[in-house]
Write a protein that holds these residues in place. Structure first.
Motif, short mmCIF file in Angstrom:
data_model
loop_
_atom_site.label_atom_id
_atom_site.label_comp_id
_atom_site.label_asym_id
_atom_site.label_seq_id
_atom_site.Cartn_x
_atom_site.Cartn_y
_atom_site.Cartn_z
N THR A 21 -34.77 18.88 41.55
CA THR A 21 -35.66 17.85 41.84
C THR A 21 -34.88 16.52 42.46
N THR A 22 -35.81 15.81 42.72
CA THR A 22 -35.63 14.41 43.61
C THR A 22 -35.00 13.59 42.43
N GLN A 23 -35.41 13.42 41.16
CA GLN A 23 -34.94 12.62 40.09
C GLN A 23 -33.53 13.11 39.56
N GLU A 24 -33.31 14.45 39.32
CA GLU A 24 -31.87 14.94 39.22
C GLU A 24 -31.01 14.73 40.07
N VAL A 25 -31.35 14.76 41.62
CA VAL A 25 -30.74 14.22 42.74
C VAL A 25 -30.06 12.86 42.52
N LEU A 26 -31.04 11.94 42.33
CA LEU A 26 -30.67 10.48 41.97
C LEU A 26 -29.98 10.23 40.86
N ALA A 27 -30.17 10.88 40.02
CA ALA A 27 -29.10 10.82 38.75
C ALA A 27 -27.62 11.17 39.12
N ILE A 28 -27.47 12.49 39.72
CA ILE A 28 -26.11 12.77 40.02
C ILE A 28 -25.46 11.75 41.26
N GLU A 29 -26.35 11.40 42.19
CA GLU A 29 -25.77 10.50 42.99
C GLU A 29 -25.26 9.25 42.27
N ASN A 49 -37.82 4.82 31.81
CA ASN A 49 -37.54 4.36 30.52
C ASN A 49 -36.44 5.34 29.85
N THR A 50 -35.74 4.80 28.83
CA THR A 50 -34.70 5.80 28.19
C THR A 50 -35.21 7.01 27.87
N LYS A 51 -36.24 7.24 26.92
CA LYS A 51 -36.70 8.62 26.61
C LYS A 51 -36.95 9.53 27.73
N ASP A 52 -37.37 9.34 28.85
CA ASP A 52 -37.62 10.06 29.88
C ASP A 52 -36.28 10.34 30.55
N LEU A 53 -35.35 9.37 30.64
CA LEU A 53 -34.11 9.60 31.14
C LEU A 53 -33.15 10.66 30.26
N HIS A 54 -33.19 10.53 28.78
CA HIS A 54 -32.68 11.39 27.94
C HIS A 54 -33.03 12.94 28.26
N ARG A 55 -34.35 13.05 28.36
CA ARG A 55 -34.95 14.34 28.57
C ARG A 55 -34.46 14.98 29.85
N CYS A 57 -31.59 14.13 31.69
CA CYS A 57 -30.07 14.43 31.49
C CYS A 57 -29.88 15.73 30.74
N ALA A 58 -30.73 15.93 29.66
CA ALA A 58 -30.54 17.03 28.74
C ALA A 58 -30.56 18.26 29.66
N SER A 59 -31.58 18.55 30.68
CA SER A 59 -31.57 19.50 31.67
C SER A 59 -30.30 19.71 32.52
N LEU A 60 -29.60 18.33 32.92
CA LEU A 60 -28.70 18.54 33.78
C LEU A 60 -27.51 18.72 32.95
N ARG A 61 -27.38 18.51 31.53
CA ARG A 61 -26.17 18.98 30.81
C ARG A 61 -26.09 20.40 30.55
N ASP A 62 -27.21 20.97 30.29
CA ASP A 62 -27.41 22.26 30.16
C ASP A 62 -26.73 23.14 31.14
N ALA A 63 -27.21 22.47 32.59
CA ALA A 63 -26.63 23.17 33.80
C ALA A 63 -25.42 22.88 34.01
N ARG A 64 -24.44 22.11 33.21
CA ARG A 64 -23.19 21.53 33.45
C ARG A 64 -22.91 20.67 34.62
N PHE A 65 -24.05 20.15 34.96
CA PHE A 65 -23.76 19.06 36.05
C PHE A 65 -23.24 17.81 35.53
N LEU A 66 -23.14 17.16 34.47
CA LEU A 66 -22.76 16.09 33.64
C LEU A 66 -22.41 16.18 32.34
#
Length: 335
Positions: A21-29, A49-55, A57-66
């Motif tokens: 998704t776009t938000q995940e792309v922005l986080a990795i960039e 907000n920090t709560k939505d960011l943790h959610r 990044c949790a999906s990106l962590r499970d996909a081994r992107f961060l």
């Protein structure tokens, strides 16, 4: 920066743009540009907000992107440390995860493209029957294979691509950019990336005046175990007094003296006898029950000419009547 590291960055950015998704792309960039970011810093860049960011990044962590790292820090003006969360990209781990996903997808598609039955390679123009090459091997002529039904010369049917093969070809075309870059990355070595290396080259975040936060410093490790060296509320918990005993080597005398002190202590703290002793005497086990006997007489002490009755009372409250030879009592008439 090595060529393999640059190719790994390009690969990760291409894959994240193609399948996420776009938000995940922005986080990795943001992590590619800044190398390592704290959760509140990444939330500030993404306007979340920090709560939505943790959610997210949790999906990106499970996909081994961060990768997620937590360490205790002390905020300026406070004494109690708090745990702060950091995000960075471990390029070796992410490249291996992409390799695995490409391999798994290719195997799944090959399972779909595998034909269930053997295809009919030859068809008869006369009777329209179809035959496999194995079936018509023993029916051959100078012109070619003959039909087993009408003996006409068979024609080789045009190969038709199965739907599974079409999907496999389409997947290979779409994944070609990944497979090509993976082959180029394998020719070199992707450098190892840890939290210390990532934060050492991290690019700082420039905040506006209204969004500035208090600075924090990491807590020094105690013995390299990652634990804070001092915690509020745990100071001065040691013993208040200290007793030093000097021995001259005579251990037997010390043991005797210690035994006397324990005996004296027991005597001084012994319970009184009126608590330890029972006030109810225990019955004797061998004592015989008492026997009491008496005679019934008249008021003047005589038996009135009648034979007296003697009553024996035993200890178990049982009565025994003893009579003389005369069983009946004789009474005189009173005038």
């Amino acid at each position: 920066m090595s060529d393999s590291h640059s190719l790994a960055q390009i690969l990760i950015r291409s894959v994240i743009r193609a399948f996420h998704t776009t938000q995940e792309v922005l986080a990795i960039e943001a992590l590619v540009q800044h190398s390592c970011l704290r959760d509140d810093e990444l939330a500030y860049l993404m306007k979340m907000n920090t709560k939505d960011l943790h959610r997210l990044c949790a999906s990106l962590r499970d996909a081994r992107f961060l990768t997620v790292h937590t360490r205790p820090e002390v905020i300026e003006g406070k004494t109690r440390p708090v745990n702060r969360t950091y995000y960075y990209i471990d390029y070796q781990q992410t490249v291996d995860a992409i390799k695995w996903r490409v391999y798994k997808t290719d195997k799944d598609m090959q399972g779909i493209a595998k034909p269930q039955d053997e295809s009919k390679e030859y068809s008869c123009p006369r009777c329209k029957s179809q035959w496999t090459q194995l079936e018509v091997l023993d029916s051959v002529s100078i012109e070619g294979f003959l039909c087993l039904r009408c003996e006409a010369v068979l024609e080789r049917s045009q190969e038709q691509e199965q739907p599974g093969h079409q999907q496999l070809s389409r997947m290979n075309n779409q994944f070609k950019f990944m497979t090509d870059m993976l082959q180029q990355i394998d020719k070199g070595l992707v450098p190892e990336c840890s939290f210390d290396k990532a934060i050492a080259v991290a690019r700082p975040i420039v905040r506006e005046a209204m969004h500035e936060v208090l600075a924090s410093v990491p807590v020094e490790d105690a013995g390299g175990m990652g634990k804070p060296s001092a915690v509020k509320g745990l100071a001065n918990t040691g013993p208040k007094t200290m007793q030093v005993t000097i021995s001259d080597g005579n251990e037997e005398a010390e043991l005797i003296e210690s035994r006397k002190r324990k005996e004296r202590f027991l005597r001084e703290n012994a319970l009184p006898s009126w608590i330890t002793d029972s006030s109810v005497p225990a019955p004797a086990a061998t004592a015989a029950p008492p026997v009491v006997s008496f005679e019934m007489r008249d008021a003047d002490g005589g038996d009135g000419g009648r034979a007296g009755k003697r009553v024996k009372v035993e200890g178990e409250m049982s009565f025994k009547m003893e009579e003389d030879e005369e069983d009946d009592l004789e009474f005189e008439d009173v005038v």
